[in-house]
Design an enzyme around this catalytic site. Sequence first.
Site, PDB file in Angstrom:
ATOM      1  N   LYS A   1     -97.763 -15.913   5.064  1.00  0.00           N
ATOM      2  CA  LYS A   1     -97.253 -14.551   5.239  1.00  0.00           C
ATOM      3  C   LYS A   1     -95.737 -14.593   5.246  1.00  0.00           C
ATOM      4  O   LYS A   1     -95.125 -15.285   6.058  1.00  0.00           O
ATOM      5  CB  LYS A   1     -97.778 -13.925   6.531  1.00  0.00           C
ATOM      6  CG  LYS A   1     -97.250 -12.508   6.774  1.00  0.00           C
ATOM      7  CD  LYS A   1     -97.890 -11.858   7.993  1.00  0.00           C
ATOM      8  CE  LYS A   1     -97.238 -10.504   8.302  1.00  0.00           C
ATOM      9  NZ  LYS A   1     -97.875  -9.849   9.484  1.00  0.00           N
TER      10      LYS A   1
ATOM     11  N   ASP B   1    -100.721 -12.087  15.370  1.00  0.00           N
ATOM     12  CA  ASP B   1     -99.561 -12.837  14.891  1.00  0.00           C
ATOM     13  C   ASP B   1     -98.822 -13.391  16.107  1.00  0.00           C
ATOM     14  O   ASP B   1     -98.227 -12.616  16.873  1.00  0.00           O
ATOM     15  CB  ASP B   1     -98.613 -11.938  14.084  1.00  0.00           C
ATOM     16  CG  ASP B   1     -99.172 -11.526  12.726  1.00  0.00           C
ATOM     17  OD1 ASP B   1    -100.407 -11.621  12.537  1.00  0.00           O
ATOM     18  OD2 ASP B   1     -98.377 -11.087  11.876  1.00  0.00           O
TER      19      ASP B   1
ATOM     20  N   LYS C   1     -96.517 -18.006   9.074  1.00  0.00           N
ATOM     21  CA  LYS C   1     -95.694 -16.820   8.810  1.00  0.00           C
ATOM     22  C   LYS C   1     -94.231 -17.168   9.004  1.00  0.00           C
ATOM     23  O   LYS C   1     -93.870 -17.867   9.951  1.00  0.00           O
ATOM     24  CB  LYS C   1     -96.135 -15.696   9.746  1.00  0.00           C
ATOM     25  CG  LYS C   1     -95.329 -14.404   9.650  1.00  0.00           C
ATOM     26  CD  LYS C   1     -95.902 -13.351  10.591  1.00  0.00           C
ATOM     27  CE  LYS C   1     -94.984 -12.148  10.720  1.00  0.00           C
ATOM     28  NZ  LYS C   1     -95.515 -11.147  11.672  1.00  0.00           N
TER      29      LYS C   1
END
Length: 221
Positions: A182, A91, A153
């Site tokens: 996400k 991430d 995300k």
Amino acid sequence: MDNKTILATVDHTLLTQTATWAEIKQICDDGVAYGCASVCIPASYVKQAAEYLGDKLPVCTVIGFPNGYSTTAVKVFEAKDAIDNGAKEIDMVINIGWVKDERWDDLLAEIKALKAACGGLVLKVIIETCLLTDEEKVKLCQIVSESGADYIKTSTGFSTAGATREDVALFKANVASHVKIKAAGGIASLQDAADFLNLGANRLGTSRIVKLVKGQEAQGY
């Protein structure tokens, strides 16, 4: 939506600065016990956690976290080091200043460089929605779609706010069909989790959902 369905989307997360191995180990144990998608932990614990878990659960870690303003070369090194240590998902945090400067080509190039460093592994791109305008969010949906990254995300959980329903809906309307979503930061209830999934999120970054389900079990429901 039942708890098992929700838990299967959870990146069970512990990223506090004071996190100890005992706490990380508990996150790993709970992630396996409750059927989570991964554990998301600091890079310094990746090797130990990957060795502890084996094939039971993927280890995810964060790159350029939480501010995003490391150089691209540093982020690439971080990603490669994490993967060498056993991380299966990355991430990354984008450079927010570059968004404000409208350095779209640089942002795209950086995400592509991180995706290349990841090889075939999952890359999620944190854009820190709480710091952006809707126009910037839409532009980043386009950039992430073009970059080859696997997910967009919402948040690090370390800035001024976390995921919102409005942002997940905006992502769903503006990312390409191959890009997953996400939601992370501030997911405080099972209803929050279900709402985000119903709006189009595929993963949830949260430390609370497993704790809530454990609490329910402890109370006999």
